[in-house]
Design a protein around this motif. Structure first.
Motif, PDB file in Angstrom:
ATOM      1  N   ALA A  72       0.829  -1.207   0.000  1.00  0.00           N
ATOM      2  CA  ALA A  72       0.000   0.000   0.000  1.00  0.00           C
ATOM      3  C   ALA A  72       0.867   1.262   0.000  1.00  0.00           C
ATOM      4  O   ALA A  72       0.553   2.245  -0.692  1.00  0.00           O
ATOM      5  CB  ALA A  72      -0.919  -0.003   1.213  1.00  0.00           C
ATOM      6  N   ILE A  73       1.974   1.239   0.756  1.00  0.00           N
ATOM      7  CA  ILE A  73       2.876   2.395   0.812  1.00  0.00           C
ATOM      8  C   ILE A  73       3.536   2.616  -0.546  1.00  0.00           C
ATOM      9  O   ILE A  73       3.644   3.747  -1.035  1.00  0.00           O
ATOM     10  CB  ILE A  73       3.944   2.182   1.903  1.00  0.00           C
ATOM     11  N   ILE A  74       3.969   1.538  -1.184  1.00  0.00           N
ATOM     12  CA  ILE A  74       4.623   1.656  -2.486  1.00  0.00           C
ATOM     13  C   ILE A  74       3.666   2.239  -3.522  1.00  0.00           C
ATOM     14  O   ILE A  74       4.017   3.139  -4.283  1.00  0.00           O
ATOM     15  CB  ILE A  74       5.143   0.272  -2.943  1.00  0.00           C
ATOM     16  N   VAL A  75       2.443   1.724  -3.547  1.00  0.00           N
ATOM     17  CA  VAL A  75       1.453   2.211  -4.516  1.00  0.00           C
ATOM     18  C   VAL A  75       1.160   3.689  -4.294  1.00  0.00           C
ATOM     19  O   VAL A  75       0.987   4.459  -5.250  1.00  0.00           O
ATOM     20  CB  VAL A  75       0.161   1.384  -4.420  1.00  0.00           C
ATOM     21  N   ALA A  76       1.138   4.123  -3.029  1.00  0.00           N
ATOM     22  CA  ALA A  76       0.778   5.502  -2.705  1.00  0.00           C
ATOM     23  C   ALA A  76       1.917   6.490  -2.954  1.00  0.00           C
ATOM     24  O   ALA A  76       1.661   7.634  -3.338  1.00  0.00           O
ATOM     25  CB  ALA A  76       0.333   5.587  -1.242  1.00  0.00           C
ATOM     26  N   LEU A  77       3.170   6.048  -2.767  1.00  0.00           N
ATOM     27  CA  LEU A  77       4.271   7.009  -2.736  1.00  0.00           C
ATOM     28  C   LEU A  77       5.314   6.866  -3.845  1.00  0.00           C
ATOM     29  O   LEU A  77       5.979   7.843  -4.187  1.00  0.00           O
ATOM     30  CB  LEU A  77       4.986   6.918  -1.379  1.00  0.00           C
ATOM     31  N   VAL A  78       5.473   5.686  -4.382  1.00  0.00           N
ATOM     32  CA  VAL A  78       6.569   5.448  -5.327  1.00  0.00           C
ATOM     33  C   VAL A  78       6.107   5.713  -6.762  1.00  0.00           C
ATOM     34  O   VAL A  78       5.087   5.172  -7.189  1.00  0.00           O
ATOM     35  CB  VAL A  78       7.096   4.000  -5.208  1.00  0.00           C
ATOM     36  N   PRO A  79       6.839   6.540  -7.528  1.00  0.00           N
ATOM     37  CA  PRO A  79       6.476   6.796  -8.924  1.00  0.00           C
ATOM     38  C   PRO A  79       6.447   5.506  -9.743  1.00  0.00           C
ATOM     39  O   PRO A  79       7.231   4.589  -9.506  1.00  0.00           O
ATOM     40  CB  PRO A  79       7.592   7.735  -9.413  1.00  0.00           C
TER      41      PRO A  79
END
Length: 211
Positions: free
Chosen positions: A138-145
């Motif tokens: 969830a963090i990757i989807v929200a923050l990583v381009p």
């Protein structure tokens, strides 16, 4: 066979060009849709994991759908997904699938050609490493381009051939991943053309170079 048009919807949350967001999120929001002149568009199967490529089986009885590293089966007669996958684990993440009566080598043989987008194992695969970590996904989807996410997934320049019973015939690949993210494979003349949803070029390989 009955004139219906079937299409896959990879995710109800993300556009298909952002398929890795859907894969990382891990939710089965994909659907199989059918269009007919009389009824328009309707959902015939849901709760699918990132469904993508689709083709008609050689016996015209089933649809074969790419779903991550699996190939699923949809019965046209029963109008439902069948419980057992046609292929349980592909050599890489699947993209498109098409049936053919000729192998890339020119031999006449009923088969299926599958584009393979990426590796799903060693030496490192983002999709595999975070598969059991929902918070991290969830963090990757929200923050990583998105481009960074794509670059963290090991590129795979390959396509697979399966026979009409789902047995692996051959995997053709380039270890240098010169033309990664293969989605389409087409033989024209003496060359094999490789299409991709990601690359800004069309790959071409002499048929004589296949080994």
């Amino acid at each position: 066979p009955d004139g219906s048009l079937y299409v896959t919807e990879t995710s109800t949350q993300f556009y298909r060009r952002r398929i890795f967001y859907a894969a990382l999120e891990g939710r089965k929001t994909g659907r199989l849709l059918r269009y007919t002149k009389g009824q328009g568009m309707e959902v015939v199967a849901d709760s699918l994991f990132v469904p993508n490529g689709i083709t008609l089986s050689h016996d015209d009885q089933e649809l074969l759908l790419i779903s991550g590293v699996q190939v699923l089966r949809f019965s046209l007669a029963q109008q439902k997904m069948l419980p057992d996958p046609w292929i349980d684990v592909l050599p890489g993440t699947g993209d498109n699938i098409k049936r053919s009566n000729v192998l890339p080598t020119g031999e006449s043989r009923p088969c299926y050609i599958l584009g393979l987008g990426s590796k799903y194992s060693q030496p490192f695969s983002l999709l595999q490493k975070v598969s059991d970590k929902p918070l991290l996904k969830a963090i990757i989807v929200a923050l990583v381009p998105y481009r960074i996410i794509v670059n963290l997934i090991p590129k795979f320049s390959a396509f697979a051939i399966y026979d009409e019973r789902g047995n692996l015939v051959e995997v053709y690949g380039d270890e240098n991943a010169t033309a990664p993210w293969i989605s389409e494979v087409e033989v024209v003349g003496n060359h094999l053309y490789l299409g991709s949803w990601w690359n800004n070029f069309l790959g071409r390989v002499p048929l004589g170079a296949l080994s």
